[in-house]
Design a protein around this motif. Structure first.
Motif, short mmCIF file in Angstrom:
data_model
loop_
_atom_site.label_atom_id
_atom_site.label_comp_id
_atom_site.label_asym_id
_atom_site.label_seq_id
_atom_site.Cartn_x
_atom_site.Cartn_y
_atom_site.Cartn_z
N ASN A 54 0.80 -1.22 0.00
CA ASN A 54 0.00 0.00 0.00
C ASN A 54 0.84 1.28 0.00
O ASN A 54 0.29 2.37 0.16
N THR A 55 2.16 1.13 -0.13
CA THR A 55 3.02 2.31 -0.07
C THR A 55 4.00 2.35 -1.23
O THR A 55 4.31 1.34 -1.86
N ARG A 68 7.90 7.97 2.36
CA ARG A 68 7.03 6.79 2.28
C ARG A 68 5.62 7.32 2.08
O ARG A 68 5.06 7.98 2.96
N GLN A 70 1.63 6.76 1.28
CA GLN A 70 0.48 5.85 1.29
C GLN A 70 -0.25 5.99 -0.05
O GLN A 70 -0.52 7.10 -0.49
N ASN A 72 -3.45 5.73 -2.50
CA ASN A 72 -4.91 5.67 -2.44
C ASN A 72 -5.38 4.47 -3.27
O ASN A 72 -4.60 3.84 -3.99
N ARG A 76 -3.19 2.46 -6.09
CA ARG A 76 -2.75 1.14 -5.62
C ARG A 76 -3.27 0.04 -6.55
O ARG A 76 -2.51 -0.85 -6.97
#
Length: 180
Positions: A54-55, A68, A70, A72, A76
């Motif tokens: 997810n990153t 890092r 995240q 969305n 993703r």
């Protein structure tokens, strides 16, 4: 030369639709820019190994800061499909020339300019518009300090100028202030 953010969400969708006609790679290039705020230099050096579930993890070229991010759901899911079966050392945005070479800045610029031109969007746009579009979209639903932090700006005045907040937008917001 100064470039503008893409402020209209339906225009962003039109650009993605134009890019889909070209290639999945071009869509991924655009989406990484508008969803992460990374500079084009950093986007072009990304490899499959920079995507970790997810990153997205990267050391930024300009600031040398480790970041890092995240991812969305849209980005993703797009990346998951795009990197399936690819080697960890493969560049995400590969040139069609050579075996595993990143796309050049010049070619990335041409891809973005061509797609934007097809939407007949007025203004000055280029690859840096992707980062500014990210900043502007973030600003629409968040405090300016969030945007400032996401873009690694030293002050909020810089951030407002950077994302192209106009006097007209400030005046409209002022007119919406109501204490009753």
């Amino acid at each position: 030369m100064r470039v503008d953010p893409i402020k209209n969400k339906s225009t962003v969708v039109k650009i993605i639709n134009e890019l889909e006609k070209e290639s999945e790679r071009n869509v991924i290039l655009f989406k990484i820019g508008i969803y992460t705020g990374l500079r084009i230099k950093d986007i072009l050096k990304l490899k499959v190994k920079n995507i970790n579930g997810n990153t997205l993890e990267i050391q930024q070229s300009k600031t040398k800061k480790y970041k890092r991010i995240q991812l969305n759901d849209d980005l993703r899911n797009s990346l998951k499909k795009y990197i399936e079966g690819k080697d960890k050392e493969e560049y995400l945005i590969k040139s069609r020339k050579g075996l595993n070479e990143p796309l050049s800045y010049t070619q990335a610029y041409r891809i973005i300019k061509k797609a934007i031109k097809k939407t007949r969007l007025k203004g000055n746009y280029g690859t840096h518009s992707l980062r500014k579009t990210y900043g502007y979209a973030l600003y629409e639903n968040n405090d300016l300090s969030i945007v400032q932090g996401a873009l690694d700006h030293d002050n909020q005045v810089t951030t407002l100028k950077y994302i192209g907040v106009t006097e007209e937008e400030i005046n409209k917001a002022t007119m919406n202030i109501n204490f009753y």
